[in-house]
Motif scaffolding. Structure first.
Motif, PDB file in Angstrom:
ATOM      1  N   THR A  11     -27.038 -25.466   3.547  1.00 50.55           N
ATOM      2  CA  THR A  11     -26.460 -26.110   2.458  1.00 50.55           C
ATOM      3  C   THR A  11     -26.100 -24.684   1.444  1.00 50.55           C
ATOM      4  N   PRO A  12     -25.256 -24.867   0.498  1.00 48.21           N
ATOM      5  CA  PRO A  12     -25.520 -24.003  -0.529  1.00 48.21           C
ATOM      6  C   PRO A  12     -26.727 -23.837  -0.845  1.00 48.21           C
ATOM      7  N   ILE A  13     -26.932 -22.586  -1.532  1.00 46.21           N
ATOM      8  CA  ILE A  13     -28.218 -22.385  -2.304  1.00 46.21           C
ATOM      9  C   ILE A  13     -27.845 -22.648  -3.847  1.00 46.21           C
ATOM     10  N   MET A  20     -32.831 -30.544  -9.816  1.00 42.97           N
ATOM     11  CA  MET A  20     -31.617 -30.824  -9.061  1.00 42.97           C
ATOM     12  C   MET A  20     -31.358 -32.426  -9.171  1.00 42.97           C
ATOM     13  N   HIS A  21     -30.005 -32.917  -9.309  1.00 39.66           N
ATOM     14  CA  HIS A  21     -29.744 -34.330  -9.514  1.00 39.66           C
ATOM     15  C   HIS A  21     -29.006 -34.536  -8.160  1.00 39.66           C
ATOM     16  N   ILE A  22     -28.464 -35.908  -8.248  1.00 39.42           N
ATOM     17  CA  ILE A  22     -27.995 -36.593  -7.170  1.00 39.42           C
ATOM     18  C   ILE A  22     -27.009 -35.729  -6.431  1.00 39.42           C
ATOM     19  N   THR A  51     -32.615 -21.540  -3.130  1.00 38.59           N
ATOM     20  CA  THR A  51     -31.982 -21.581  -4.359  1.00 38.59           C
ATOM     21  C   THR A  51     -31.354 -20.165  -4.898  1.00 38.59           C
ATOM     22  N   ASP A  52     -30.313 -20.227  -5.847  1.00 39.55           N
ATOM     23  CA  ASP A  52     -29.572 -18.702  -6.031  1.00 39.55           C
ATOM     24  C   ASP A  52     -30.155 -18.543  -7.437  1.00 39.55           C
ATOM     25  N   GLU A  53     -31.047 -17.502  -7.411  1.00 43.86           N
ATOM     26  CA  GLU A  53     -31.757 -17.435  -8.570  1.00 43.86           C
ATOM     27  C   GLU A  53     -31.439 -16.298  -9.609  1.00 43.86           C
ATOM     28  N   VAL A 228     -23.230 -11.923  -8.386  1.00 44.30           N
ATOM     29  CA  VAL A 228     -23.954 -13.245  -7.792  1.00 44.30           C
ATOM     30  C   VAL A 228     -23.449 -13.477  -6.459  1.00 44.30           C
ATOM     31  N   TRP A 229     -22.033 -13.333  -6.096  1.00 43.15           N
ATOM     32  CA  TRP A 229     -21.651 -13.856  -4.868  1.00 43.15           C
ATOM     33  C   TRP A 229     -21.798 -13.219  -3.468  1.00 43.15           C
ATOM     34  N   ILE A 230     -21.974 -11.909  -3.646  1.00 40.57           N
ATOM     35  CA  ILE A 230     -22.518 -11.045  -2.563  1.00 40.57           C
ATOM     36  C   ILE A 230     -23.908 -11.236  -2.300  1.00 40.57           C
ATOM     37  N   ASN A 235     -27.294 -14.742   1.787  1.00 40.31           N
ATOM     38  CA  ASN A 235     -28.697 -15.662   2.004  1.00 40.31           C
ATOM     39  C   ASN A 235     -28.695 -16.196   3.604  1.00 40.31           C
ATOM     40  N   TYR A 236     -27.173 -16.510   3.950  1.00 39.34           N
ATOM     41  CA  TYR A 236     -27.181 -17.264   5.133  1.00 39.34           C
ATOM     42  C   TYR A 236     -27.675 -16.595   6.230  1.00 39.34           C
ATOM     43  N   ILE A 237     -27.570 -14.945   6.332  1.00 41.39           N
ATOM     44  CA  ILE A 237     -28.079 -14.108   7.153  1.00 41.39           C
ATOM     45  C   ILE A 237     -29.309 -13.544   6.999  1.00 41.39           C
ATOM     46  N   LYS A 263     -16.750 -28.755  -2.699  1.00 41.33           N
ATOM     47  CA  LYS A 263     -15.263 -28.418  -2.604  1.00 41.33           C
ATOM     48  C   LYS A 263     -15.076 -27.025  -3.670  1.00 41.33           C
ATOM     49  N   GLU A 264     -16.062 -27.205  -4.758  1.00 42.00           N
ATOM     50  CA  GLU A 264     -15.583 -26.185  -5.733  1.00 42.00           C
ATOM     51  C   GLU A 264     -15.934 -24.834  -5.267  1.00 42.00           C
ATOM     52  N   ILE A 265     -16.760 -24.887  -4.281  1.00 43.41           N
ATOM     53  CA  ILE A 265     -17.106 -23.433  -3.925  1.00 43.41           C
ATOM     54  C   ILE A 265     -16.778 -23.106  -2.576  1.00 43.41           C
ATOM     55  N   THR A 266     -15.402 -23.872  -1.982  1.00 48.39           N
ATOM     56  CA  THR A 266     -14.672 -23.405  -0.955  1.00 48.39           C
ATOM     57  C   THR A 266     -14.145 -22.233  -0.850  1.00 48.39           C
ATOM     58  N   GLY A 292     -16.899 -33.538  -0.911  1.00 47.83           N
ATOM     59  CA  GLY A 292     -16.395 -34.116  -2.199  1.00 47.83           C
ATOM     60  C   GLY A 292     -17.498 -34.055  -3.134  1.00 47.83           C
ATOM     61  N   TRP A 293     -17.118 -34.587  -4.346  1.00 44.69           N
ATOM     62  CA  TRP A 293     -18.046 -34.734  -5.690  1.00 44.69           C
ATOM     63  C   TRP A 293     -18.383 -36.147  -5.855  1.00 44.69           C
ATOM     64  N   LEU A 294     -19.665 -36.115  -6.193  1.00 47.53           N
ATOM     65  CA  LEU A 294     -20.198 -37.468  -6.704  1.00 47.53           C
ATOM     66  C   LEU A 294     -19.579 -37.384  -8.181  1.00 47.53           C
ATOM     67  N   ASP A 299     -15.981 -37.912 -13.662  1.00 46.81           N
ATOM     68  CA  ASP A 299     -16.408 -36.508 -14.254  1.00 46.81           C
ATOM     69  C   ASP A 299     -17.268 -35.862 -13.258  1.00 46.81           C
ATOM     70  N   LYS A 300     -17.490 -34.592 -12.680  1.00 53.15           N
ATOM     71  CA  LYS A 300     -18.138 -33.962 -11.910  1.00 53.15           C
ATOM     72  C   LYS A 300     -19.600 -33.988 -12.597  1.00 53.15           C
ATOM     73  N   MET A 301     -20.721 -34.564 -12.055  1.00 54.90           N
ATOM     74  CA  MET A 301     -22.002 -34.577 -12.765  1.00 54.90           C
ATOM     75  C   MET A 301     -22.421 -33.096 -13.117  1.00 54.90           C
TER      76      MET A 301
HETATM   77  N1  MSP Z   1     -25.290 -21.028  -6.192  1.00 56.61           N
HETATM   78  C1  MSP Z   1     -24.073 -21.640  -5.975  1.00 56.61           C
HETATM   79  C2  MSP Z   1     -23.802 -21.737  -4.664  1.00 56.61           C
HETATM   80  C3  MSP Z   1     -24.115 -20.392  -3.848  1.00 56.61           C
HETATM   81  S1  MSP Z   1     -23.961 -20.662  -2.321  1.00 56.61           S
HETATM   82  C4  MSP Z   1     -24.018 -19.393  -1.447  1.00 56.61           C
HETATM   83  C5  MSP Z   1     -23.792 -23.100  -6.581  1.00 56.61           C
HETATM   84  N2  MSP Z   1     -24.962 -23.580  -6.980  1.00 56.61           N
HETATM   85  S2  MSP Z   1     -24.912 -24.927  -7.736  1.00 56.61           S
HETATM   86  O1  MSP Z   1     -26.411 -25.284  -8.089  1.00 56.61           O
HETATM   87  O2  MSP Z   1     -24.074 -25.231  -8.742  1.00 56.61           O
HETATM   88  O3  MSP Z   1     -24.848 -26.266  -6.470  1.00 56.61           O
HETATM   89  C6  MSP Z   1     -23.769 -26.306  -6.228  1.00 56.61           C
HETATM   90  C7  MSP Z   1     -23.528 -27.395  -4.936  1.00 56.61           C
HETATM   91  O4  MSP Z   1     -24.344 -28.477  -5.169  1.00 56.61           O
HETATM   92  C8  MSP Z   1     -22.389 -27.680  -4.608  1.00 56.61           C
HETATM   93  O5  MSP Z   1     -21.337 -26.929  -3.790  1.00 56.61           O
HETATM   94  C9  MSP Z   1     -22.440 -29.139  -3.907  1.00 56.61           C
HETATM   95  O6  MSP Z   1     -22.819 -28.728  -2.636  1.00 56.61           O
HETATM   96  C10 MSP Z   1     -23.701 -29.662  -4.781  1.00 56.61           C
HETATM   97  N3  MSP Z   1     -23.078 -30.380  -6.027  1.00 56.61           N
HETATM   98  C11 MSP Z   1     -23.606 -30.364  -7.215  1.00 56.61           C
HETATM   99  N4  MSP Z   1     -23.340 -31.285  -7.965  1.00 56.61           N
HETATM  100  C12 MSP Z   1     -22.437 -32.125  -7.280  1.00 56.61           C
HETATM  101  C13 MSP Z   1     -21.855 -33.409  -7.421  1.00 56.61           C
HETATM  102  N5  MSP Z   1     -21.706 -33.823  -8.326  1.00 56.61           N
HETATM  103  N6  MSP Z   1     -21.412 -34.018  -6.268  1.00 56.61           N
HETATM  104  C14 MSP Z   1     -21.671 -33.539  -5.045  1.00 56.61           C
HETATM  105  N7  MSP Z   1     -22.119 -32.392  -4.863  1.00 56.61           N
HETATM  106  C15 MSP Z   1     -22.417 -31.410  -5.780  1.00 56.61           C
HETATM  107  O7  MSP Z   1     -22.765 -23.461  -6.846  1.00 56.61           O
END
Ligand code: MSP
Length: 656
Positions: A11-13, A20-22, A51-53, A228-230, A235-237, A263-266, A292-294, A299-301
C-alpha cells in the motif's frame, strides 16, 4: 532466484498527520483482500504497509499539537496499527520512515545515486504546496497560484537543493510504459502520464530541502534533509532489506507484483519511482494500480478539510466484515465513488442480511426441521440441481480471473449471482411442499444437500474479503474438516459429507434499523473526528454560524398560539411525559410534553402556555399529540421550564 509463486503487494505509506479514515482503510483492505486471496490460492505472499512520517506537514501538525514530531507520530502509528487490527488486516511488515533500518538505507541509496552522477546540487525556485508536499510549475497551477490537487494556496519557495536527473531516463520510461501495457492500471492512467508528463518532457526532480529539519539528513551535506518522495518511495525496498547484508527478502520478493496507490499519487509511482529503480539498477514493479477516491459530498475525504468518515463506529456496530464487504463491493476498483453510511447500511441489509444471511438461516433451519439437523446423502440430481451445480463449479475460475485483475467488485458480484441463484433454487424446488410427503422428503434430501454444498463454496470464496464470516457459516453448517474449507476443495461439487450435523446460530448479519442507527453513527463519527484532529474540529465549529439566519417569511410559517391548561396528568408507565388537555380558542387539543420530571401536573391546571400549533399530529405511546409546548432548557439540560403567558391574554391568541 525468485520463485514463481511469490506475491509481493504494497500500500502507499500513509502520512500520520491525523487518524486514518475510511479512504486509507479502502486501500489497505484492498491490499489485504488481495494478499489473502493469493495466499488462499497457494502463493507465498508478502504484504507491506506503513507510514510516511517525515516532512513539513508532519512537523507542523506536531507543532500544533505542542509535542515533538517523534512523539506525535508514535501516537498516530499506534492508533493506525490498532485500526488495522480492528479491520482484520494481516500485513507481514509495517515500515515507518523513522525506523533506523529505513533511515540508513535511504542514506545509502542517496549516496549511491550521488556517487554515480544521478544526483547533483543546484538552486530551486517554485510554487510549493505544503499539505501535498509538491512543487508545481506555472502551467500546472490553478488560477491564483492554487494547488491543482487540493486547491489550496501554494507558497513561493527558493532554496538550494539536490536534484535527480530525470530527463536522462525519459525515453526509456516512455518505451517501458508503451511496451508493458499491464504496468500502469487502469490503462487510462498510463495515457494520462504519457500525455501530461512524459511526452512534454521531464524536469529534473528536487529531492532535498533546507527549509525544515524533520527528515533524513543528506549523508554528506546534513544542512539538507532528503525530500519526502525519495525517502517515502524507497520504503518498498528498504523494508525488504535493500542495501543491507541480508538480501533474502529482496531476492524472494522484488520486483513487487502489485503496488496499490490512490490516483493522486500515480505520477510519483509511475514516473519518479521507476526512474529511481532504474538508476539503482533494479527491476520495476510489475504493476502499479491506481484506484479511485471515496468521495464525501462529491469531494475527496481529507483529514485537514474535515469531511471525513471513520471506520471505528461502523466496525463497532456491524463488524469489520460488513465494512470490508461494502468497500470492496460498492465501486469498481479504479473508479471514484461516494461513501455514505446510509448507502453502506442499505447494502449490508440487502446483500448480507437478506441474500447471504437468509440463505444460510433458511438452509440450516430446513435441515433441522426435516432431518433433525443432519445433512443427508443426495439422490439423483435433476436438471434444476445440475444448473446450480454448474454455476458453482464455474464460479472459482470466474472469481480468480476478476481477483487477478483486482476487480473486487466484479468478483463479489459473481459470487452474489450464485447466492441469488441459490435463493431462487429454494423458490423453484419448494422445500416446504416437499416436506409434506414421504416421496417429497426423498427429493428434499438432495435439495438440502445442494444448498449446504452451495454455502460451502460461497463461504470459501468470500473469505479474502470477509475473513471472519466463513467460520461462522461453517460452524452453522457443521463443517469442521479444514480440508473442505480450502480453495483446493472447490475442485468439484460434492465434498460435504452426508451425516454432517448443522447447528442453528445467530443471524450472521442482523438487519440494520437504518433510521434509528444513522444519527448514532453520525454522532460517533463526529467524536472520532474531534479525537483525530482536535484543532480542525474546533475551527470548523467556530466557522459554522450557530443558527442560520431566516427571513420573516420563514417565521410566518410557524404558528405559535396561547393555550390554557384544562387538565394535566402523568402518562402511565412513563417517567417523562405529561398529558395536557388544552383549550386553544374554539378548539381543544391533547398534547404530550416531556416535562414530568420538572412539574407537578396539578400545579399547571389553569395556566396559559405557548403552543407550536401547526406540527403534524404524532402518536406517542398510543396517544396522539397535537402540537408541542415550548419550554426553555438550562445549559446542561437538567432543568426545563415551560413558557407561561402573563394574565390579560386569553387562549387562542397568536404570538408574533
Ligand atoms: N505519504 C504519501 C504516500 C507515499 S507512498 C510512497 C501519501 N499519504 S496519504 O496519507 O495522503 O495517503 C494517501 C493514500 O491513502 C492514497 O493514495 C490512497 O491510497 C489513500 N486514500 C486517502 N484518502 C482516500 C480517499 N478518500 N479515497 C480513497 N483512497 C484514499 O499520499
Amino acid at each position: 532466484m525468485r520463485e514463481k509463486n511469490t506475491f509481493y503487494i504494497t500500500t502507499p505509506i500513509y502520512y500520520p498527520s491525523g487518524h486514518m479514515h475510511i479512504g486509507h482503510t479502502y486501500t489497505t483492505v484492498a491490499a489485504d483482500t488481495m494478499a489473502r486471496f493469493k495466499k488462499m490460492t497457494g502463493h507465498q505472499v508478502y504484504f507491506l504497509t506503513g507510514t510516511d512520517e517525515h516532512g513539513q506537514k508532519i512537523e507542523r501538525s506536531a507543532q500544533e499539537a505542542g509535542i515533538p514530531p517523534q512523539q506525535f507520530v508514535d501516537g498516530i502509528v499506534a492508533q493506525t496499527k490498532q485500526l488495522w487490527d480492528l479491520m482484520n488486516i494481516k500485513y507481514d511488515d509495517f515500515i515507518r520512515t523513522t525506523d533506523e533500518r529505513h533511515i540508513q538505507a535511504v542514506q545509502r541509496i542517496f549516496q549511491k545515486l550521488y556517487d554515480q552522477g544521478d544526483i547533483y546540487k543546484d538552486a530551486y525556485e517554485g510554487q510549493y504546496c505544503v499539505p501535498c508536499e509538491a512543487f508545481w510549475t506555472a502551467s500546472q497551477l490553478k488560477e491564483g497560484n492554487l494547488c491543482p490537487d487540493c486547491s489550496r494556496p501554494t507558497e513561493l519557495v527558493r532554496e538550494e537543493s539536490y536534484f535527480l536527473r530525470m530527463s536522462k531516463y525519459q525515453d526509456w520510461l516512455i518505451e517501458h510504459i508503451e511496451t508493458h501495457p499491464e504496468f500502469i492500471q487502469p490503462p487510462s492512467r498510463a495515457k494520462e502520464m504519457l500525455q501530461n508528463f512524459l511526452k512534454p518532457g521531464l524536469q529534473d526532480l528536487s529531492i532535498s530541502r533546507t527549509s525544515f529539519t524533520w527528515g533524513v539528513p543528506v549523508p554528506f551535506d546534513p544542512e539538507h534533509v532528503i525530500y519526502v518522495w525519495i525517502d517515502a518511495l524507497s520504503n518498498y525496498i528498504t523494508a525488504l532489506g535493500y542495501t543491507t547484508e541480508n538480501q533474502d527478502l529482496m531476492d524472494t520478493y522484488w520486483p513487487a507484483d502489485v503496488q496499490l496507490v490512490g490516483k493522486e499519487i500515480t505520477r510519483f509511482h509511475t514516473i519518479y519511482w521507476p526512474i529511481i529503480l532504474k538508476a539503482l539498477g533494479l527491476p520495476l514493479p510489475k504493476q502499479i494500480f491506481a484506484h479511485g477516491w471515496l468521495l464525501f459530498n462529491e469531494d475527496k475525504m481529507s483529514k485537514s478539510k474535515g469531511n471525513v468518515a471513520y471506520p471505528g463506529p461502523v466496525v463497532k456496530h456491524y463488524g469489520a466484515d460488513a465494512l470490508r464487504y461494502y468497500l470492496m463491493r460498492e465501486m469498481p476498483f479504479g473508479a471514484d465513488g461516494n461513501y455514505t453510511n446510509q448507502a453502506m447500511m442499505t447494502r449490508v441489509n440487502s446483500d448480507l442480511a437478506n441474500d447471504l444471511g437468509n440463505l444460510l438461516s433458511r438452509t440450516v433451519a430446513m435441515i433441522e426441521k426435516y432431518f433433525d439437523g443432519v445433512i443427508q446423502a443426495p439422490g439423483k440430481y435433476e436438471q434444476v440441481d445440475l444448473d446450480l451445480i454448474a454455476l458453482l463449479e464455474a464460479l472459482p475460475q470466474k472469481v480468480e480471473e476478476e481477483m487477478n485483475a483486482l476487480q473486487f467488485s466484479q468478483a463479489l458480484s459473481e459470487i452474489w449471482k450464485v447466492i441469488g441463484a441459490s435463493n431462487r433454487y429454494i423458490d423453484l424446488t419448494e422445500p416446504w411442499i416437499l416436506g409434506r410427503s414421504e416421496e417429497g422428503k426423498e427429493r428434499l434430501r438432495t435439495v438440502l444437500y445442494v444448498l449446504a454444498e452451495s454455502l460451502r463454496f460461497i463461504g470459501i470464496l468470500i473469505d479474502p474479503v470477509m475473513p471472519s464470516t466463513p467460520e461462522k457459516m461453517f460452524c452453522q453448517l457443521g463443517i469442521s474438516d479444514e480440508g473442505i474449507q480450502t480453495w483446493a476443495s472447490l475442485d468439484r461439487f460434492g465434498h460435504t459429507p452426508a451425516g454432517q450435523r448443522v447447528m442453528k446460530g445467530e443471524a450472521i448479519f442482523p438487519r440494520i434499523d437504518i433510521k434509528a442507527d444513522l444519527p448514532v453513527l453520525e454522532a460517533e463519527n463526529e467524536v472520532e473526528h474531534q479525537k483525530s484532529n482536535p484543532k480542525a474540529a474546533e475551527e470548523e465549529k467556530a466557522a459554522k454560524p450557530a443558527v442560520p439566519l431566516i427571513g420573516i417569511e420563514d417565521f410566518q410559517k410557524i404558528q405559535l398560539v396561547t393555550a390554557k391548561v384544562l387538565a394535566c396528568e402523568k402518562v402511565k408507565k412513563s417517567d417523562k411525559l405529561l398529558q395536557f388537555r388544552l383549550k386553544v380558542g374554539d378548539e381543544e387539543r391533547t398534547v404530550l410534553s416531556g416535562i414530568a420530571e420538572h412539574y407537578e401536573p396539578e400545579t399547571l391546571i389553569g395556566r396559559t402556555l405557548v403552543l407550536l400549533a401547526n406540527l403534524p399530529p404524532r402518536k406517542i405511546r398510543g396517544i396522539e399529540s397535537e402540537g408541542m409546548l415550548l419550554s426553555a432548557a438550562s445549559d446542561d439540560e437538567s432543568t426545563l421550564r415551560l413558557l407561561f403567558v402573563d394574565e390579560g391574554v386569553g387562549d387562542g391568541a397568536g404570538i408574533a
